[in-house]
Structure formats: structure tokens, C-alpha cells
Design a protein around this motif. Structure first.
Motif, short mmCIF file in Angstrom:
data_model
loop_
_atom_site.label_atom_id
_atom_site.label_comp_id
_atom_site.label_asym_id
_atom_site.label_seq_id
_atom_site.Cartn_x
_atom_site.Cartn_y
_atom_site.Cartn_z
N SER A 1 -27.39 12.40 18.56
CA SER A 1 -27.60 11.96 17.18
C SER A 1 -29.05 12.17 16.73
CB SER A 1 -27.22 10.48 17.06
OG SER A 1 -27.47 10.00 15.77
N GLY A 2 -30.01 11.81 17.60
CA GLY A 2 -31.42 11.93 17.23
C GLY A 2 -31.89 13.35 17.03
N ASP A 3 -31.20 14.32 17.64
CA ASP A 3 -31.57 15.73 17.45
C ASP A 3 -31.14 16.23 16.09
OD1 ASP A 3 -32.53 15.88 20.12
OD2 ASP A 3 -30.48 16.23 20.84
N VAL A 4 -30.00 15.74 15.62
CA VAL A 4 -29.46 16.18 14.33
C VAL A 4 -30.16 15.46 13.19
CG1 VAL A 4 -27.38 16.25 12.89
CG2 VAL A 4 -27.24 16.80 15.34
N PHE A 5 -30.32 14.14 13.32
CA PHE A 5 -31.06 13.36 12.33
C PHE A 5 -32.49 13.22 12.84
CE2 PHE A 5 -26.68 12.30 11.48
CZ PHE A 5 -26.64 12.24 10.09
#
Length: 310
Positions: free
Chosen positions: A301-305
Motif C-alpha cells: 500500500s505504501g508504495d502505491v500511495f
């Protein structure tokens, strides 16, 4: 509490059950619904984020907040993780307010563990609350929605399921399954004017309060997450439960501070075709090389957002 905008209250007279509403996102949704005219069943068994302990206080406290502001609410401390108890939560709405118009499936627990270390209990406990709990609540309300030919569900999913995350196989599996459950409810019940949508919330809550803050970088990250208050999620939930959202069904949204996202749902990316069919060797030599450029990356999730909340 949510402010009135554009005329009258958005959910005037509606009766809505909010599970896990003793704190965090659920509490803010309950408060916002009441501020917009809904009568609210505030459900919370009052446990820790891992599901231990029990305390009737949190649900009742939110009820008192709503009443103090002039709204109507009742507390429920039944567990969503058992079908009979979920039925009692819905019955509480009927007994107290005479009807039910909406369900927010927000109750949840975390038992984070890397997959190769995850116990059966850690798997079962999380699936029971998030997935089974949402099914039990939705099923209990569905008969009433069908009969009155109206009703709306809002289910809390997560980018941990939609995209991926470390150490959350149980939570991620439940949250992505919830998207499929929501879609099925929407398809099966659209002829009765029943809607079902999902929200993936980004918000500081007890659920992510265990993020380590040992380094300056970690502290800065947590400070940014803390800007994303649960109150930012509530307006979309209220809207989705209102008649203004009558054309919105089977969608997945995300809310991140002041941003609202419409999330994609799985669709074909590209295909390869071979007239005579495929052998394993052909797949290795031709199909996979052709498809590889469209592979979905191993992101969390943190890579995309990856940008800061605004």
C-alpha cells in the motif's frame, strides 16, 4: 460533528447500524450520521484492537455524545462475529427505532503476523470479525431491506487487501473478500433498490497505533498519518447511506485525508492467443515473455500511495 450543507440533513429519519463504533472511524461515522439526522445503533463490544477484554463503556459513551448534541442513538454490545448476536444488533434497530435503513460494517481486529508464523487462531479470529461479521450483519439486514425495497451497506475494506501489505495475510484476505461480498450483494439486491459499496480508509486509529516510532523517520511518518483523522472518512460514509447516492452501487472508494479515490476492480490487462492451444513449453517461451511487461508489481500500500497526505 458533520456540518449541515446544501439544505436539509442528508440522512434525516434513517436508522443506521454502525459496528465497531465505540472509537476511531466508527465513532466519527456514528456522530456524523446523527448530525445529519439519522438515528444510530452504536455497536461496540469494547475490546482491545486484538479482540481481548470487554467493556460496555465505549458504545454508551458515543451514544451520550450523540444525545448531548440533540441526536438519537442506542448502544449495542453484541459481537458481529456470531450470527445470532449479529441478528440481535439488527433487531436492536427494529426494537428501538422501528426500522433499519443502513449498515456500516466497520468492526475489526488485528492479529498481525508474518504468514509463515501465523497461527490458526490468528487467522480465524480476524476472518470471523471482518468477513464473517460483515456477512452476518449484512445477511441479518438483507431480509428487511428486501421487504421495504430500500437499504444501503457500507463496508470498510483496506488497501492492505486491495494492494498488499506485510504481516497481514489474515486481515488482507478478509478485506479483499469483503469487496467481493459487497459486489455480490449489489448484484443480487439491486432489483430491490439495495446498494452496497466499500470504503478503504486511511486514518489514524487504534488499528495502526502500534506502528513503531523508534527513529526520527518513523516519528515523521506517524505524524503525517495522524493528520488523517477518522473524521475525514465520515462524510463519504454518510453520503453513501443517503438517497443522494441512489445511483452509486458496487463501487470501492478510498479516503486519504482530503482526497477521495475511486479504486479500480480487477479486469483483463492483456491476453495472448495461440490457435492450437498452449503447451507448458509454449507458455514459457512465448506467453509469459509477452505478458511480463504487464505484470502487477510486488507493491504494498505504501508504495502505491507514496506521496504525503494533503
Amino acid at each position: 460533528m458533520a456540518q449541515q450543507q446544501n439544505g436539509g440533513p442528508m440522512v434525516e429519519g434513517k436508522v443506521v447500524v454502525v459496528t465497531g463504533a465505540g472509537g476511531g472511524i466508527g465513532r466519527d461515522i456514528a456522530l456524523a450520521l446523527a448530525a445529519e439526522g439519522a438515528r444510530v445503533v452504536v455497536n461496540d463490544i469494547g475490546t482491545s484492537t486484538s479482540g481481548e477484554g470487554q467493556d460496555a463503556g465505549p458504545a454508551q459513551q458515543v451514544v451520550e455524545e450523540i444525545r448531548a448534541a440533540g441526536g438519537q442513538a442506542v448502544a449495542s454490545t453484541d459481537s458481529v462475529a456470531e450470527s445470532l448476536a449479529a441478528g440481535r444488533i439488527v433487531q436492536c434497530a427494529l426494537d428501538t427505532f422501528g426500522r433499519i435503513d443502513g449498515v456500516v460494517n466497520n468492526a475489526g481486529i488485528l492479529r498481525d503476523r508474518f504468514f509463515h508464523k501465523m497461527s490458526l487462531d490468528e487467522w480465524d479470529a480476524v476472518l470471523k470479525v471482518h468477513l464473517y461479521g460483515s456477512y452476518y450483519m449484512s445477511r441479518a439486514a438483507a431480509s428487511h431491506f428486501k421487504e421495504q425495497e430500500s437499504g444501503a451497506f457500507v463496508h470498510m475494506t483496506s488497501t492492505s487487501g486491495l494492494i498488499g501489505n506485510f504481516g497481514q495475510a489474515n486481515y488482507s484476505a478478509a478485506k479483499l473478500a469483503l469487496v467481493a461480498l459487497s459486489k455480490s450483494i449489489a448484484l443480487d439486491m439491486q432489483k430491490f433498490h439495495v446498494r452496497s459499496n466499500c470504503i478503504a480508509p486511511f486514518a489514524w486509529s487504534r488499528m495502526i497505533g502500534s506502528i513503531p516510532t523508534d527513529t526520527p523517520e518513523q516519528q515523521a511518518r506517524v505524524a503525517k498519518i495522524q493528520q488523517m483523522t477518522p473524521a475525514k472518512i465520515a462524510p463519504l460514509a454518510v453520503y453513501l447511506l443517503s438517497d443522494a447516492a441512489r445511483e452509486v452501487n458496487a463501487q470501492v472508494f478510498a479516503v486519504r485525508n482530503n482526497e477521495i479515490f475511486l479504486m479500480s476492480q480487477p479486469r483483463p490487462l492483456r491476453s495472448v492467443h495461440q490457435g492450437g492451444g498452449w503447451t507448458p513449453q509454449d507458455i514459457a517461451q512465448h506467453a509469459m515473455p509477452a505478458l511480463r511487461s504487464s505484470f502487477v508489481p510486488m507493491e504494498r500500500s505504501g508504495d502505491v500511495f507514496s506521496w504525503d497526505p494533503v
